[in-house]
Design an enzyme around this catalytic site. Structure first.
Site, PDB file in Angstrom:
ATOM      1  CG  ASP A  44      -1.864  -1.235   1.453  1.00  0.00           C
ATOM      2  OD1 ASP A  44      -1.549  -2.132   1.990  1.00  0.00           O
ATOM      3  OD2 ASP A  44      -2.973  -1.051   0.779  1.00  0.00           O
ATOM      4  N   GLY A 151      -6.615   5.131   2.447  1.00  0.00           N
ATOM      5  CA  GLY A 151      -5.646   5.572   3.281  1.00  0.00           C
ATOM      6  C   GLY A 151      -5.306   5.007   4.530  1.00  0.00           C
ATOM      7  CG  ASP A 190      -7.338  -2.793  -0.563  1.00  0.00           C
ATOM      8  OD1 ASP A 190      -6.249  -2.093  -1.347  1.00  0.00           O
ATOM      9  OD2 ASP A 190      -7.319  -2.770   0.375  1.00  0.00           O
TER      10      ASP A 190
HETATM   11  C1  DX5 Z   1      -6.705   1.460   2.078  1.00  0.00           C
HETATM   12  C2  DX5 Z   1      -5.728   0.130   2.185  1.00  0.00           C
HETATM   13  C3  DX5 Z   1      -6.544  -0.905   3.015  1.00  0.00           C
HETATM   14  C4  DX5 Z   1      -5.687  -2.084   3.168  1.00  0.00           C
HETATM   15  C5  DX5 Z   1      -6.654  -3.381   3.679  1.00  0.00           C
HETATM   16  O1  DX5 Z   1      -5.767   2.271   1.598  1.00  0.00           O
HETATM   17  O2  DX5 Z   1      -5.599  -0.127   1.012  1.00  0.00           O
HETATM   18  O3  DX5 Z   1      -7.591  -1.240   2.556  1.00  0.00           O
HETATM   19  O4  DX5 Z   1      -4.962  -2.286   1.949  1.00  0.00           O
HETATM   20  O5  DX5 Z   1      -6.772  -2.866   5.040  1.00  0.00           O
HETATM   21  P1  DX5 Z   1      -7.934  -3.537   5.645  1.00  0.00           P
HETATM   22  O6  DX5 Z   1      -8.104  -5.183   5.192  1.00  0.00           O
HETATM   23  O7  DX5 Z   1      -7.429  -3.698   7.115  1.00  0.00           O
HETATM   24  O8  DX5 Z   1      -9.159  -3.015   5.488  1.00  0.00           O
END
Ligand code: DX5
Length: 239
Positions: A44, A151, A190
């Site tokens: 990320d 984020g 995601d």
């Molecule tokens: C947001 C991130 C999150 C991460 C996954 O910017 O991209 O979505 O990858 O996080 P969880 O699975 O904890 O929502």
């Protein structure tokens, strides 16, 4: 040089976000994730401008590359990805995910990713319509439908994205586009993906599922979490 092979398009892929991992031991954490059976690892990448958070750049990813053989995908949550595309490929990312909202010339940016030898993918935020990717389906191997506002990890899944995922699946099949590699176009989700939400996303048509906080929350460990999420996604998935 990239060391891993791309995952088979269309199959269920369980992809961890490294946001919940121990940042003091990221290389070891990548090895542990591979051992746990993940299909790829998502980085990320956040610049503090496109999203109100700051994470890691290509040097951190490059340092972790030798610790795992699975595919690395860079989720570029940055305001201006174009100048650094090559750096993420050189760092060992086999796929670059560019946000449609972050570039002026999306068609050109995705073409550049392919020229650099990586798999191009495009991401759309919750408020962005699927029409934003309708004219670049032939340039991507995957479309990421964000199920949270980007984020931060640990946010609540936005279930109203499920009709959008289903509509995207229709758009892809109706377009006849075979994707950048010619082997089909995956749909990734995601944000907020857990045992409770993964079934809805897979039933809507997502076959690549990113999980961060929920995966790391399994008391029985990462391997159990990966297997549980995979089982739930495979049971629910409808292309
Ligand atoms: C947001 C991130 C999150 C991460 C996954 O910017 O991209 O979505 O990858 O996080 P969880 O699975 O904890 O929502």
């Amino acid at each position: 040089m990239n060391t891993s092979s791309p995952t088979a398009p269309g199959s269920i892929q369980i992809v961890p976000s490294v946001l919940p991992a121990d940042f003091a031991r990221l290389g070891d954490e990548c090895a542990v994730l591979e051992e746990a059976g993940v299909d790829r690892i998502q980085w990320d990448v956040m610049d503090g401008v496109f999203v109100p958070n700051l994470t890691f750049g290509p040097d951190v990813i490059a340092a972790c590359r030798p610790h795992a053989g699975v595919m690395f995908e860079a989720h570029l949550m940055v305001a201006d990805p174009d100048p650094m595309l090559g750096a993420y490929v050189d760092a060992g990312c086999e796929m670059l995910i560019v946000h449609a909202e972050s570039v002026t010339h999306l068609h050109r940016t995705l073409s550049r990713v392919a020229e650099l030898g990586a798999q191009p993918a495009v991401a759309i935020n919750p408020s962005t319509p699927i029409d934003a990717v309708a004219h670049v389906l032939d340039l991507v191997d995957m479309v990421l439908v964000m199920t949270v506002n980007p984020g931060f990890g640990g946010q609540a899944y936005i279930a109203t994205m499920e009709p959008k995922i289903a509509a995207l699946r229709q758009l892809i099949s109706g377009s006849g586009a075979a994707g950048a590699s010619g082997a089909g176009i995956d749909i990734e989700v995601d944000g907020g993906i857990s045992a409770e939400t993964i079934g809805g996303a897979a039933a809507a048509g997502a076959n690549v599922l990113v999980s961060g906080s929920a995966l790391y929350r399994y008391d029985e460990g990462l391997a159990h979490g990966v297997a549980d999420l995979r089982c739930r996604a495979e049971a629910a998935f409808r292309a």
